[in-house]
Design an enzyme around this catalytic site. Sequence first.
Site, PDB file in Angstrom:
ATOM      1  N   THR A 322      -5.479  -3.099   3.479  1.00 23.90           N
ATOM      2  CA  THR A 322      -6.818  -2.674   3.182  1.00 23.90           C
ATOM      3  C   THR A 322      -7.761  -3.857   3.311  1.00 23.90           C
ATOM      4  O   THR A 322      -7.336  -4.992   3.248  1.00 23.90           O
ATOM      5  CB  THR A 322      -6.803  -2.156   1.723  1.00 23.90           C
ATOM      6  OG1 THR A 322      -5.774  -1.214   1.659  1.00 23.90           O
ATOM      7  CG2 THR A 322      -8.111  -1.584   1.295  1.00 23.90           C
ATOM      8  N   ASN A 342      -3.410   1.449   4.925  1.00 24.99           N
ATOM      9  CA  ASN A 342      -2.456   1.389   3.825  1.00 24.99           C
ATOM     10  C   ASN A 342      -1.668   0.086   3.923  1.00 24.99           C
ATOM     11  O   ASN A 342      -2.164  -0.953   3.531  1.00 24.99           O
ATOM     12  CB  ASN A 342      -1.547   2.613   3.738  1.00 24.99           C
ATOM     13  CG  ASN A 342      -0.845   2.651   2.375  1.00 24.99           C
ATOM     14  OD1 ASN A 342      -1.241   1.940   1.467  1.00 24.99           O
ATOM     15  ND2 ASN A 342       0.188   3.458   2.232  1.00 24.99           N
ATOM     16  N   ASP A 364       0.848   7.244   0.096  1.00 25.71           N
ATOM     17  CA  ASP A 364       0.025   7.286  -1.125  1.00 25.71           C
ATOM     18  C   ASP A 364       0.171   8.615  -1.875  1.00 25.71           C
ATOM     19  O   ASP A 364      -0.277   8.741  -3.008  1.00 25.71           O
ATOM     20  CB  ASP A 364      -1.456   7.036  -0.799  1.00 25.71           C
ATOM     21  CG  ASP A 364      -1.771   5.541  -0.730  1.00 25.71           C
ATOM     22  OD1 ASP A 364      -0.909   4.731  -1.095  1.00 25.71           O
ATOM     23  OD2 ASP A 364      -2.887   5.196  -0.311  1.00 25.71           O
TER      24      ASP A 364
HETATM   25  O1  DON Z   1      -5.699   3.863  -0.879  1.00 27.48           O
HETATM   26  C1  DON Z   1      -4.967   3.085  -1.480  1.00 27.48           C
HETATM   27  O2  DON Z   1      -4.968   2.963  -2.694  1.00 27.48           O
HETATM   28  C2  DON Z   1      -4.001   2.202  -0.696  1.00 27.48           C
HETATM   29  N1  DON Z   1      -3.676   2.834   0.559  1.00 27.48           N
HETATM   30  C3  DON Z   1      -4.605   0.851  -0.498  1.00 27.48           C
HETATM   31  C4  DON Z   1      -3.668  -0.102   0.203  1.00 27.48           C
HETATM   32  C5  DON Z   1      -4.046  -1.534   0.092  1.00 27.48           C
HETATM   33  O3  DON Z   1      -4.976  -1.897  -0.585  1.00 27.48           O
HETATM   34  C6  DON Z   1      -3.193  -2.485   0.823  1.00 27.48           C
HETATM   35  N2  DON Z   1      -3.770  -3.790   0.819  1.00 27.48           N
HETATM   36  N3  DON Z   1      -3.436  -4.758   0.287  1.00 27.48           N
END
Ligand code: DON
Length: 511
Positions: A322, A342, A364
């Site tokens: 992210t 993700n 998720d």
């Molecule tokens: O939407 C979410 O909560 C996750 N897919 C976020 C993933 C994420 O932050 C990975 N990065 N470090």
Amino acid sequence: QDGGNAFDAAVAVQFALAVVYPGAGNIGGGGFMVAQDAEGKRYALDFREKAPAAAERDMYLDPKGEVVADLSWRGALAAGVPGSVAGMFALHDSLGSLPMADLIDPSILLAAGGFTLTEKEAKKLNSRIEDIRQYSTLPNALVKRDSVVGGDSLLLPMLAATLNRIKEDGQAGFYGGKTADLIVEEMQRGGGIITHEDLLDYDAVWRQPLVGNYKGYSIISMPPPSSGGIALLQLLESVEPYPLEEYGPLSPEAIHLMVEAERRTYADRAAHLGDMDYYPVPLAGLIDTAYIRERMADFDPAGAGSSEVVVAGVPAPESEETTHFSIIDAAGNAVSITTTLNGTYGACAVVGGAGFLLNNEMDDFSSKPGVPNKYGLVGGEANAIAAGKRMLSSMTPTIVTRGNDVRMVLGTPGGSTIITSVFQNIINVLEFGLNMQASVELPRFHHQWLPDLIQYEEQALPAKTEKSLEKLGHSLKVRSSIGRVDAILVRPDGTLEAGADPRGDDTAAGY
Ligand code: DON
């Protein structure tokens, strides 16, 4: 510099990150935007991925009902229907001021002309080259070399062509035509289930931003299908009655209080949060002050709680890798966007001939009640897989205002730790009086109910604090760095202060 507004800048940054930061920046993923315009109007845009129509509740389980390792994490089957391109068009159509072509052109140039990798980016790509080769069905430019070093340049001509189709044909240049054909062909070769219809059906959705209050500040954040806004408001409401300022940053009192709020909030997240279009999330009940006071009633300043004892509350029922960037322009428009594939490089599957990575956002969802996902998060019915449903997120793009005056714009990557990092940074500034950069640099800690321990960055805790927390009964565990918060603070005189996270290559710039 070209005269656009913060929304134009956000669109251009989203497309540019898809090229130069392919581990997380994306057109094959999704995200959320929270914004306030110069007139004080607030917005929340949901461009989260959706489960394809053929998705089923048990699609990641074997015949015995056990979760198949990595099926929701690698390869085409891990991908949700991408939302970023629809999101950028929704944003641009409503709030942009420059022609879309002008906002995509720089990214096409970067992809076609090449760009230089930093040390950290080279290292990150090297760690995934094997996976990207294994899970992509055709060769692609991202993994042309066996390894890269900082200073190498990458050229991504197929991605440039895909971006060019988006520039020429708009949203249909991604969800229809040649790009859609290439996505569906990749699904067929790679065992995925996204169809032409899924792509045509995808829509970004404007939602009612979630607005809460903390000591006279308004906290504007993302409603479901992110858990971020609800959880952040729960956390702030939980600690509001306590003298945090007196406790001080990284003091055992502050960490103990914040961690106990986190334990309760993440227990609620696991039980109650999911896509509200599919599950009746008791939103108002969860952020109700009386409910939060009751949740914190058994908080013991003298001892750690237990996640076996502290389980999800019963709120009043109701009639869900992210990267983040924060932008403010001269007119006063403020934009907070968190976007993701993700995992780093998502599903590690590049769409053959189209040059972009697919997300692995399906992880998720809760594949099976009680079985943790990659971020150790558990869930149940509220976040079960269903066709067309959006998977629960922790992304927490946030704006803090005083009245209508923007005070902070912030957010971060970091999976389950996103919410607690945003929480900490708001407290760092509003309670501990840190400047934006100092706040971003301050070591972080995190509790997510299960596992029942305080995870913290090495060096995060003064030895004395560590001992005190252990004495209170907390389990502690050092972990790798937490999040990359990129934030803007508006000073009382209207000048801007930026916090760029040294945990990444992050920078702040002003024009
Ligand atoms: O939407 C979410 O909560 C996750 N897919 C976020 C993933 C994420 O932050 C990975 N990065 N470090």
